[in-house]
Design a protein around this motif. Structure first.
Motif, PDB file in Angstrom:
ATOM      1  N   VAL A   1       5.094  -9.616   9.118  1.00 55.72           N
ATOM      2  CA  VAL A   1       5.758 -10.202  10.285  1.00 55.72           C
ATOM      3  C   VAL A   1       5.367  -9.449  11.554  1.00 55.72           C
ATOM      4  N   ALA A   2       5.345  -8.118  11.480  1.00 55.65           N
ATOM      5  CA  ALA A   2       4.931  -7.325  12.643  1.00 55.65           C
ATOM      6  C   ALA A   2       3.508  -7.673  13.061  1.00 55.65           C
ATOM      7  N   GLN A   3       2.620  -7.805  12.088  1.00 49.99           N
ATOM      8  CA  GLN A   3       1.225  -8.139  12.399  1.00 49.99           C
ATOM      9  C   GLN A   3       1.103  -9.544  12.981  1.00 49.99           C
ATOM     10  N   ASP A   4       1.911 -10.486  12.472  1.00 51.55           N
ATOM     11  CA  ASP A   4       1.891 -11.842  13.041  1.00 51.55           C
ATOM     12  C   ASP A   4       2.410 -11.847  14.478  1.00 51.55           C
ATOM     13  N   LEU A   5       3.278 -10.868  14.802  1.00 53.43           N
ATOM     14  CA  LEU A   5       3.751 -10.725  16.179  1.00 53.43           C
ATOM     15  C   LEU A   5       2.778  -9.894  17.018  1.00 53.43           C
ATOM     16  N   GLU A   6       1.607  -9.606  16.448  1.00 50.69           N
ATOM     17  CA  GLU A   6       0.503  -8.892  17.103  1.00 50.69           C
ATOM     18  C   GLU A   6       0.794  -7.418  17.329  1.00 50.69           C
ATOM     19  N   PHE A   7       1.614  -6.829  16.443  1.00 54.40           N
ATOM     20  CA  PHE A   7       1.837  -5.390  16.457  1.00 54.40           C
ATOM     21  C   PHE A   7       0.861  -4.710  15.504  1.00 54.40           C
ATOM     22  N   GLU A   8       0.306  -3.592  15.941  1.00 57.57           N
ATOM     23  CA  GLU A   8      -0.372  -2.694  15.019  1.00 57.57           C
ATOM     24  C   GLU A   8       0.719  -1.799  14.425  1.00 57.57           C
TER      25      GLU A   8
ATOM     26  N   SER B   1       8.535  16.958  -3.877  1.00 57.74           N
ATOM     27  CA  SER B   1       8.712  15.511  -4.037  1.00 57.74           C
ATOM     28  C   SER B   1       8.195  14.730  -2.838  1.00 57.74           C
ATOM     29  N   CYS B   2       8.055  15.401  -1.698  1.00 53.67           N
ATOM     30  CA  CYS B   2       7.565  14.724  -0.494  1.00 53.67           C
ATOM     31  C   CYS B   2       6.191  14.119  -0.718  1.00 53.67           C
ATOM     32  N   ALA B   3       5.347  14.810  -1.482  1.00 55.72           N
ATOM     33  CA  ALA B   3       4.006  14.298  -1.774  1.00 55.72           C
ATOM     34  C   ALA B   3       4.087  13.013  -2.580  1.00 55.72           C
ATOM     35  N   ARG B   4       4.917  13.032  -3.605  1.00 66.46           N
ATOM     36  CA  ARG B   4       5.045  11.852  -4.459  1.00 66.46           C
ATOM     37  C   ARG B   4       5.584  10.671  -3.658  1.00 66.46           C
ATOM     38  N   LEU B   5       6.613  10.917  -2.841  1.00 64.33           N
ATOM     39  CA  LEU B   5       7.208   9.842  -2.062  1.00 64.33           C
ATOM     40  C   LEU B   5       6.220   9.287  -1.035  1.00 64.33           C
ATOM     41  N   ALA B   6       5.455  10.179  -0.396  1.00 62.48           N
ATOM     42  CA  ALA B   6       4.483   9.731   0.605  1.00 62.48           C
ATOM     43  C   ALA B   6       3.413   8.853  -0.020  1.00 62.48           C
ATOM     44  N   ASN B   7       2.902   9.297  -1.165  1.00 62.26           N
ATOM     45  CA  ASN B   7       1.803   8.570  -1.791  1.00 62.26           C
ATOM     46  C   ASN B   7       2.264   7.334  -2.562  1.00 62.26           C
ATOM     47  N   LEU B   8       3.592   7.175  -2.723  1.00 59.71           N
ATOM     48  CA  LEU B   8       4.128   5.975  -3.359  1.00 59.71           C
ATOM     49  C   LEU B   8       4.731   5.003  -2.349  1.00 59.71           C
ATOM     50  N   SER B   9       4.811   5.415  -1.082  1.00 60.39           N
ATOM     51  CA  SER B   9       5.461   4.597  -0.061  1.00 60.39           C
ATOM     52  C   SER B   9       4.700   3.291   0.162  1.00 60.39           C
ATOM     53  N   VAL B  10       5.376   2.171  -0.031  1.00 61.48           N
ATOM     54  CA  VAL B  10       4.734   0.867   0.117  1.00 61.48           C
ATOM     55  C   VAL B  10       4.385   0.595   1.579  1.00 61.48           C
ATOM     56  N   ILE B  11       5.290   0.959   2.501  1.00 58.96           N
ATOM     57  CA  ILE B  11       5.013   0.674   3.906  1.00 58.96           C
ATOM     58  C   ILE B  11       3.871   1.553   4.430  1.00 58.96           C
ATOM     59  N   CYS B  12       3.752   2.777   3.896  1.00 60.30           N
ATOM     60  CA  CYS B  12       2.597   3.613   4.255  1.00 60.30           C
ATOM     61  C   CYS B  12       1.300   2.964   3.772  1.00 60.30           C
ATOM     62  N   GLU B  13       1.341   2.445   2.559  1.00 55.15           N
ATOM     63  CA  GLU B  13       0.144   1.819   1.980  1.00 55.15           C
ATOM     64  C   GLU B  13      -0.265   0.574   2.751  1.00 55.15           C
ATOM     65  N   MET B  14       0.703  -0.196   3.229  1.00 53.05           N
ATOM     66  CA  MET B  14       0.403  -1.464   3.886  1.00 53.05           C
ATOM     67  C   MET B  14       0.128  -1.321   5.375  1.00 53.05           C
ATOM     68  N   ALA B  15       0.516  -0.201   5.978  1.00 58.38           N
ATOM     69  CA  ALA B  15       0.394  -0.028   7.432  1.00 58.38           C
ATOM     70  C   ALA B  15      -1.061  -0.024   7.882  1.00 58.38           C
ATOM     71  N   ASP B  16      -1.258  -0.367   9.164  1.00 57.84           N
ATOM     72  CA  ASP B  16      -2.610  -0.301   9.736  1.00 57.84           C
ATOM     73  C   ASP B  16      -3.068   1.141   9.869  1.00 57.84           C
ATOM     74  N   LYS B  17      -2.136   2.037  10.187  1.00 57.28           N
ATOM     75  CA  LYS B  17      -2.439   3.466  10.297  1.00 57.28           C
ATOM     76  C   LYS B  17      -1.275   4.258   9.723  1.00 57.28           C
ATOM     77  N   LYS B  18      -1.576   5.433   9.161  1.00 54.83           N
ATOM     78  CA  LYS B  18      -0.516   6.319   8.682  1.00 54.83           C
ATOM     79  C   LYS B  18      -0.933   7.758   8.933  1.00 54.83           C
ATOM     80  N   ILE B  19       0.059   8.582   9.266  1.00 59.64           N
ATOM     81  CA  ILE B  19      -0.206   9.988   9.540  1.00 59.64           C
ATOM     82  C   ILE B  19       0.920  10.834   8.937  1.00 59.64           C
TER      83      ILE B  19
END
Length: 220
Positions: A111-118, A130-148
């Motif tokens: 939806v964000a991308q359809d609204l022309e958001f990066e 556990s932060c490593a596991r959560l970061a590498n399992l995060s669905v929104i991180c995986e789908m995002a245009d950029k992640k840091i």
């Protein structure tokens, strides 16, 4: 292109709010139409700083939800964004935000991308393994245009290397999947206290020549 920055991390006290403030200030300095979304309404520290600030719209939405309640909250949020003119949006997520952000990522990102958001996700690095596991399992991180992955150096006094960023396996998984690495420098506690005293004022103004702070504190 319009920008949506999601300050994530799933833990409390890892620096999500300070990163949200820094990015909101960046939007202001760039002359962008900036909206701050406070997802942690129980604390609301980011909303308090920008409430009434010229050039910033502030929205509050309770993202400490799961299941159908989370979906309803996300739906309400994007209805408001679609009706607004914001082109630079900063979302400050609460602790345990995976209940809403990761479970609803397949709604949020398209939806964000359809609204022309990066879509850019900043994962605030906690000290726990556990932060490593959560970061590498995060669905929104995986789908995002950029992640840091962002280290908050104020939190690192007992673990200067941060376990999962110093562990080659976890770090490599993040980087090979397109993740970037960054950090927020440590801030002297006396200056942090001054920032808290000056709510409703952008950080950039507190560092300017018109600031009520002493010169040495502005420089820090």
């Amino acid at each position: 292109m319009k920008t949506l920055i999601v300050c994530h991390g799933d833990k409390g006290g890892v620096g999500k709010s300070i990163f949200a403030m820094l990015t909101a200030d960046y939007g202001l300095q760039c002359g962008r139409s900036t909206t701050v979304i406070e997802g942690d309404i129980k604390i609301g520290d980011v909303a308090k700083r920008y409430q009434g600030v010229s050039g910033v719209s502030v929205l509050g939405i309770d993202l400490d939800k799961s299941g159908r309640d989370a979906e309803n909250a996300i739906t309400s949020l994007f209805r408001q964004l679609e009706d607004s003119e914001a082109d630079f949006v900063v979302l400050n997520a609460p602790a345990n935000a995976h209940k809403a952000l990761d479970s609803q990522a397949e709604i949020i990102v398209p939806v964000a991308q359809d609204l022309e958001f990066e879509v850019c996700v900043a994962w605030m690095v906690g000290l726990e393994e556990s932060c490593a596991r959560l970061a590498n399992l995060s669905v929104i991180c995986e789908m995002a245009d950029k992640k840091i992955a962002v280290i908050n150096r104020h939190e690192s006094q007992y673990d200067p290397d941060f376990f999962w960023l110093s562990d080659k396996t976890d770090r490599d998984i993040w980087v090979k999947s397109g993740g970037m690495l960054g950090e927020i420098p440590d801030l002297a506690s006396r200056v942090a206290a001054k920032l808290k005293e000056n709510q409703g004022v952008p950080l950039a103004f507190l560092a300017s020549k018109d600031s009520p702070l002493h010169l040495v504190d502005r420089q820090v």
